[in-house]
Design an enzyme around this catalytic site. Structure first.
Site, PDB file in Angstrom:
ATOM      1  N   GLY A  32       1.322  -1.226   0.855  1.00  0.00           N
ATOM      2  CA  GLY A  32      -0.281  -0.254   0.360  1.00  0.00           C
ATOM      3  C   GLY A  32       1.089   1.375   0.104  1.00  0.00           C
ATOM      4  O   GLY A  32       1.601   1.434  -0.447  1.00  0.00           O
ATOM      5  N   HIS A  35       2.316   4.599  -4.774  1.00  0.00           N
ATOM      6  CA  HIS A  35       2.508   5.959  -5.740  1.00  0.00           C
ATOM      7  C   HIS A  35       3.109   5.224  -7.077  1.00  0.00           C
ATOM      8  O   HIS A  35       3.086   4.312  -7.602  1.00  0.00           O
ATOM      9  CB  HIS A  35       4.398   6.667  -4.880  1.00  0.00           C
ATOM     10  CG  HIS A  35       4.956   6.079  -4.894  1.00  0.00           C
ATOM     11  ND1 HIS A  35       5.560   4.723  -5.856  1.00  0.00           N
ATOM     12  CD2 HIS A  35       5.464   4.645  -3.347  1.00  0.00           C
ATOM     13  CE1 HIS A  35       6.609   4.131  -5.474  1.00  0.00           C
ATOM     14  NE2 HIS A  35       6.248   3.991  -3.509  1.00  0.00           N
ATOM     15  N   GLY A  37       5.226   5.051  -8.538  1.00  0.00           N
ATOM     16  CA  GLY A  37       6.204   3.201  -9.036  1.00  0.00           C
ATOM     17  C   GLY A  37       5.773   2.094  -9.225  1.00  0.00           C
ATOM     18  O   GLY A  37       5.616   1.185 -10.326  1.00  0.00           O
ATOM     19  N   HIS A  38       4.641   2.241  -8.153  1.00  0.00           N
ATOM     20  CA  HIS A  38       3.596   1.306  -8.193  1.00  0.00           C
ATOM     21  C   HIS A  38       2.800   1.156  -9.392  1.00  0.00           C
ATOM     22  O   HIS A  38       1.742   0.359  -9.808  1.00  0.00           O
ATOM     23  CB  HIS A  38       2.428   1.275  -6.377  1.00  0.00           C
ATOM     24  CG  HIS A  38       3.188   1.380  -5.136  1.00  0.00           C
ATOM     25  ND1 HIS A  38       3.745   1.932  -4.761  1.00  0.00           N
ATOM     26  CD2 HIS A  38       4.096   0.158  -4.616  1.00  0.00           C
ATOM     27  CE1 HIS A  38       4.227   2.218  -3.677  1.00  0.00           C
ATOM     28  NE2 HIS A  38       4.345   0.396  -3.703  1.00  0.00           N
ATOM     29  N   LYS A 150      13.259  -1.774  -7.461  1.00  0.00           N
ATOM     30  CA  LYS A 150      14.277  -0.109  -6.780  1.00  0.00           C
ATOM     31  C   LYS A 150      14.436  -1.223  -5.705  1.00  0.00           C
ATOM     32  O   LYS A 150      15.307  -1.496  -5.081  1.00  0.00           O
ATOM     33  CB  LYS A 150      12.917   0.084  -6.538  1.00  0.00           C
ATOM     34  CG  LYS A 150      13.078   0.903  -5.288  1.00  0.00           C
ATOM     35  CD  LYS A 150      13.949   2.249  -5.487  1.00  0.00           C
ATOM     36  CE  LYS A 150      13.691   2.763  -3.971  1.00  0.00           C
ATOM     37  NZ  LYS A 150      13.591   2.442  -2.177  1.00  0.00           N
ATOM     38  N   MET A 189      11.094   6.413  -6.345  1.00  0.00           N
ATOM     39  CA  MET A 189       9.894   6.453  -5.781  1.00  0.00           C
ATOM     40  C   MET A 189      10.318   5.336  -4.838  1.00  0.00           C
ATOM     41  O   MET A 189      10.464   4.504  -4.964  1.00  0.00           O
ATOM     42  CB  MET A 189       9.182   6.242  -6.204  1.00  0.00           C
ATOM     43  CG  MET A 189       9.271   7.647  -7.553  1.00  0.00           C
ATOM     44  SD  MET A 189       7.439   8.467  -8.123  1.00  0.00           S
ATOM     45  CE  MET A 189       7.946   9.212  -9.200  1.00  0.00           C
TER      46      MET A 189
END
Ligand code: PAF
Length: 289
Positions: A32, A35, A37-38, A150, A189
Site C-alpha cells: 500500500g 505511488h 512506482g506501484h 528498486k 520513488m
C-alpha cells in the site's frame, strides 16, 4: 474493482476471472501507500495480462523489532481508488489474522542471496518477504507477478524461492522486474521518501547522481574498491549520515565483485539520512570495446 479481504472471497473472485476466458492473470503485490512506482507496475501488468490483481498487505513478518511497523503508512481507501482508476480487476487486502491465522508456524528462508546487503542490516526481513510472497502466489495463483527493480535484492530472493520451490504459478520466468521509476531529480520513488524533511529531500538527490557518476567510471574501467570508496565519501559529503553498503555485485547471485566480469553487474547502495534509510541500484555493463 472487487475487494477481497478473506481467502474464500478471493478464491471465488479469482475463479470468476478465470471463467471469463483463457486470459492471463497478473499479480502486483504491494504494502500500500501507493505511488507512481506501484502504478507503473499495474500499467505494465495490464500490458502483459488480461486481468490485474493487486494485493495490499503490510506484512509484520518483514519488519524488524527496531522498525516501526505501526508507523508504516496505511491508506486503503485512497489506494483502492487509485487501483480502480488504473483498471485493476481485484484487490486482495487481507487482515493480519487472515494471512497468519492462529498457530501459523512456517518460515521460508532463502540462503545466499538474502544474506548480504539489506539482509545483513535487517535480519529476518527477507524470510518475511519470501514467506508472504509465497503465500500470495499460492492464494492468487497468478500467471505472472511484477515487482519493482528498486528492491533489487528482494526480486532476486523471490526468483530464487520460486525456482527452488518449483513454483508453477507464477513460474520463476514469469516473475517480472520492472525498472525503477524516478522523481525529476533522479531519486527512486519509495514510500519512505515521505519521511524526508524538505532539506533532506534536496540532499538525497545526491544518491542517484553520485551513483550514476560511479557507474560511468566503473564502466570505463575504474578500480572497483577505490571507486566505491569515493562513492561513499561523496554521499557523506552530500549530507548522508552513513552508508550501510555501496557494493558492485553479480546481478543474479548478488555476490560482490572486485572487478567487472563478462556478465551483468549491479551497483547497489543503502545510505541513511536522519531516521530514513534509502536504497537504490543501477545496472553496470562491462567495458565496451
Ligand atoms: O515490496 C513490497 O512492497 C513488499 O516487500 C512485498 C513484495 C509486497 C511483500 O510484502
Amino acid at each position: 474493482m472487487q475487494i477481497a479481504t478473506t481467502r474464500d472471497v478471493l478464491r471465488n473472485a479469482v475463479d470468476a476471472l478465470r471463467l471469463q476466458g483463457a486470459g492471463r492473470i497478473a499479480l502486483v503485490p504491494t504494502m500500500g501507500a501507493l505511488h507512481e512506482g506501484h502504478l507503473t507496475l499495474v500499467r505494465r501488468a495490464q500490458e502483459l495480462a488480461d486481468h490485474v490483481v493487486a494485493s495490499i498487505f503490510v506484512n509484520p513478518k518483514q519488519f524488524g523489532a527496531n522498525e516501526d511497523l505501526s508507523a508504516y503508512p496505511r491508506q486503503l481507501a485512497a489506494d483502492a481508488a487509485m487501483l480502480e482508476a488504473e483498471g485493476c480487476a481485484l484487490l486482495w487486502a487481507p487482515t493480519v489474522e487472515e494471512m497468519y491465522p492462529q498457530g501459523f508456524v512456517t518460515n521460508i528462508s532463502v540462503s545466499g542471496v538474502s544474506e548480504g546487503l539489506c539482509g545483513a542490516a535487517r535480519p529476518g526481513h527477507f524470510d518475511g518477504v519470501a514467506t508472504v510472497v509465497c503465500k500470495l502466489f499460492n492464494q492468487v495463483q497468478p500467471d505472472i507477478a511484477l515487482f519493482g527493480e528498486k528492491d533489487f535484492q528482494q526480486l532476486a530472493v523471490i526468483r530464487a524461492m520460486a525456482r527452488d520451490l518449483d513454483l508453477i504459478r507464477p513460474h520463476v520466468d514469469a516473475i517480472i522486474g520492472v525498472p525503477t521509476v524516478r522523481e525529476a531529480d533522479g531519486l527512486a520513488m519509495s514510500s519512505r521518501n515521505r519521511y524526508l524533511l524538505p532539506e533532506q529531500r534536496t540532499q538525497v538527490a545526491a544518491l542517484p547522481r553520485a551513483m550514476r557518476a560511479a557507474v560511468v567510471d566503473l564502466e570505463s574501467g575504474a578500480p572497483v574498491a577505490d571507486r566505491l570508496a569515493t562513492l561513499e565519501a561523496d554521499l557523506v559529503a552530500a549530507g548522508f549520515a552513513s552508508v550501510d553498503y555501496a557494493v558492485l555485485a553479480d546481478a543474479v547471485s548478488l555476490t560482490p565483485l572486485s572487478a567487472l566480469v563478462a556478465g551483468p553487474a549491479r551497483l547497489l547502495v543503502a545510505a541513511r539520512i536522519g531516521g530514513t534509510r534509502l536504497i537504490d541500484n543501477m545496472a553496470v555493463y562491462p567495458e565496451r570495446e
